[in-house]
Design a protein around this motif. Structure first.
Motif, PDB file in Angstrom:
ATOM      1  N   ALA A 210      31.288   4.148 -27.471  1.00 22.51           N
ATOM      2  CA  ALA A 210      30.105   4.999 -27.713  1.00 22.51           C
ATOM      3  C   ALA A 210      30.505   6.276 -28.434  1.00 22.51           C
ATOM      4  O   ALA A 210      31.152   7.264 -27.799  1.00 22.51           O
ATOM      5  N   SER A 214      26.147   4.346 -35.121  1.00 16.83           N
ATOM      6  CA  SER A 214      25.240   3.099 -34.784  1.00 16.83           C
ATOM      7  C   SER A 214      26.348   1.919 -34.360  1.00 16.83           C
ATOM      8  O   SER A 214      25.455   1.024 -33.866  1.00 16.83           O
ATOM      9  N   ASP A 216      27.778   1.286 -31.598  1.00 16.54           N
ATOM     10  CA  ASP A 216      27.760   1.026 -30.229  1.00 16.54           C
ATOM     11  C   ASP A 216      26.305   0.372 -29.713  1.00 16.54           C
ATOM     12  O   ASP A 216      26.277  -0.529 -29.188  1.00 16.54           O
ATOM     13  N   SER A 217      25.453   0.721 -30.767  1.00 14.19           N
ATOM     14  CA  SER A 217      24.240   0.019 -30.415  1.00 14.19           C
ATOM     15  C   SER A 217      24.176  -1.298 -30.914  1.00 14.19           C
ATOM     16  O   SER A 217      23.484  -2.126 -30.300  1.00 14.19           O
ATOM     17  N   THR A 221      23.541  -4.833 -28.530  1.00 11.92           N
ATOM     18  CA  THR A 221      22.692  -5.684 -28.892  1.00 11.92           C
ATOM     19  C   THR A 221      23.521  -6.979 -28.538  1.00 11.92           C
ATOM     20  O   THR A 221      22.746  -8.099 -28.077  1.00 11.92           O
ATOM     21  N   TYR A 249      25.225   9.077 -24.915  1.00 12.45           N
ATOM     22  CA  TYR A 249      26.028   8.027 -25.993  1.00 12.45           C
ATOM     23  C   TYR A 249      26.079   6.586 -25.400  1.00 12.45           C
ATOM     24  O   TYR A 249      25.617   5.755 -25.900  1.00 12.45           O
ATOM     25  N   THR A 253      23.322   2.453 -24.790  1.00 18.21           N
ATOM     26  CA  THR A 253      23.579   1.417 -25.368  1.00 18.21           C
ATOM     27  C   THR A 253      24.111   0.581 -24.395  1.00 18.21           C
ATOM     28  O   THR A 253      23.717  -0.270 -23.694  1.00 18.21           O
ATOM     29  N   TRP A 254      25.711   0.488 -24.188  1.00 20.26           N
ATOM     30  CA  TRP A 254      26.489  -0.136 -23.212  1.00 20.26           C
ATOM     31  C   TRP A 254      25.829   0.151 -21.618  1.00 20.26           C
ATOM     32  O   TRP A 254      26.064  -0.710 -20.955  1.00 20.26           O
TER      33      TRP A 254
END
Length: 459
Positions: A210, A214, A216-217, A221, A249, A253-254
């Protein structure tokens, strides 16, 4: 104490196990259902050479990839009579018996030109090798088969051209269609494959994750649609592993998979003193507070998360703990993961030889798989012993899984036994852990096509 003795090397069914440096090695026949395969030989193959620019080599018994002089190879196949969905396509090549080998077997790409002439192509009029990279063959030896996964290019009946180049001045030589039984092959499989056995656990993750970008996003997903336990191979957040960076960060995400994540720490996590940002964020999921190594079981597998940021020397607290932990395990299969790789071909971070005592302990107890991060690439190695020698009986299959979202690194000298690698795709590495075997698959993010998959057996 449960000790797993090494198993003999075997051939599964009628499948030939290739000593391949490949984009993907898939052992067919393991769990296949309603599947069929057809093998095609080239309708044309040739190479061109920079210092003989007007010479055609279309009738040669070899094609060559080289960088001194520059030599490029071209192969064309016509696929016909295939019905159903293509599930796998493999380009297979055999090195000539008279060649001593090469440190690089070539990079293979699809070509848009499918009408070039076998007997008319020269350096001066060669077709462009203009398509997506499909795979790279690493070091090769003479008189051996190698393969590249070209499933991304072969979608059904039609004509397909592949071009190969090399950045090495040590050329690799392959037999051509003029060689008869040793001619190149395109093996196309269709049908379906059986789903994983009911209840078999999934273990999925990556490292180097992270930051403010983008990547890591996109990988988070992927995890949204993949069940199972998530692992990380360190450098969970950039640049300094602070609490603020975890919250800004990683968490968006994760972080949404935090409750099912079993992490390991990286050097960037330790840029905050004592890696307190890491330990405070993951809490008990990261094992005993501040220690950074722990173990747990998934199905028939014993899983060990280690810490390559503290002492790993023979006799160290961590190394002694690892040996005791492995001795106490009753599971027949073992996977371990940590941050710094013992084996890697990336040009950014050299192999971390200080991790060898951990690898040695795992080898001594017949462990099966090890996964690392640190280098922002994907790379898979054949099973090896602690010295880096190929060892099909007791060696651990190793992966560098540093493609979780941070900016990509590149490759330098390709190390022995490197079988697959990619430096452009973000993704996650997914394991399905069966009772006595495992499947692996590199899952790329949306918009990227690199893949690598296969299966292995526990020792």
């Amino acid at each position: 104490m449960h000790i797993r003795f090494p198993r003999p090397s075997v051939t599964m069914g009628a499948v030939v196990v290739l000593v391949a440096a490949t984009a993907a090695v898939v052992v067919s026949g393991a769990g296949a259902a309603s599947a069929a395969s057809v093998t095609f030989t080239p309708v044309a193959d040739t190479y061109v050479q920079s210092d003989t620019a007007s010479t055609n080599y279309g009738t040669s018994t070899q094609v060559v990839v080289d960088n001194s002089p520059v030599r490029r190879s071209f192969l064309r196949f016509t696929v016909s009579g295939v019905s159903g969905t293509v599930t796998s396509a493999k380009l297979r090549l055999r090195t000539i018996s008279g060649n001593s080998g090469s440190d690089a077997g070539g990079t293979f790409r699809r070509m848009s030109n499918t009408t070039w002439s076998e007997t008319g192509t020269t350096w001066n009029n060669q077709p462009a090798i203009d398509g997506a990279t499909l795979g790279t063959i690493g070091a090769v030896s003479g008189n051996s088969w190698y393969e590249v996964d070209v499933t991304a290019a072969v979608t059904g009946n039609g004509t397909y051209s592949f071009g190969a180049t090399s950045a090495s001045g040590d050329g690799a030589y392959y037999d051509t269609r003029e060689s008869g039984a040793d001619a190149p092959q395109l093996v196309v499989a269709t049908g379906t494959t059986a789903p994983p056995e009911s209840g078999d656990p999934v273990f999925v993750g990556a490292g180097d994750i992270a930051d403010s970008g983008s990547g890591d996003s996109a990988t988070a997903t992927l995890l949204d649609s993949i069940p199972g336990t998530v692992f990380t191979t360190g450098d969970n957040v950039y640049d300094s592993g602070t609490a603020s960076q975890f919250n800004s960060y990683y968490e968006p995400t994760w972080g949404r998979h935090k409750t099912r994540t079993r992490p390991s720490p990286g050097n960037h996590d330790y840029n905050t003193s004592g890696a307190t940002g890491y330990y405070n964020y993951f809490g008990t999921s990261a094992g005993p507070s501040g220690r950074g190594y722990y173990s747990f079981d998934l199905g028939n597998w014993h899983i060990v998360s280690l810490n390559s940021n503290i002492s790993m020397s023979a006799g160290s607290t961590q190394e002694q703990w690892l040996r005791a932990d492995l001795a106490a395990s009753s599971k027949p299969c073992t996977l371990a993961y940590w941050h710094h790789p013992l084996f890697t071909s990336s040009s950014n971070h050299a192999p971390s030889t200080s991790t060898r005592p951990l690898y040695q302990a795992l080898y001594d107890y017949n462990a099966d798989v090890v996964v690392w991060g640190h280098n922002h690439v994907y790379e898979r190695f054949a099973p090896m012993n602690p010295a880096g020698g190929a060892d099909a009986n007791r060696g651990l299959r190793s992966f560098v899984a540093g493609m979780g979202g941070a900016g990509h690194y590149g490759f330098g000298t390709i190390q022995p036994n490197s079988e697959a690698r990619n430096s452009s795709a973000w993704g996650v590495l997914k394991f399905t852990l069966h009772s006595g075997s495992y499947d692996w698959r590199f899952v790329p993010v949306a918009g990227q096509t690199y893949n690598d998959s296969g299966t292995g057996s526990c020792h």
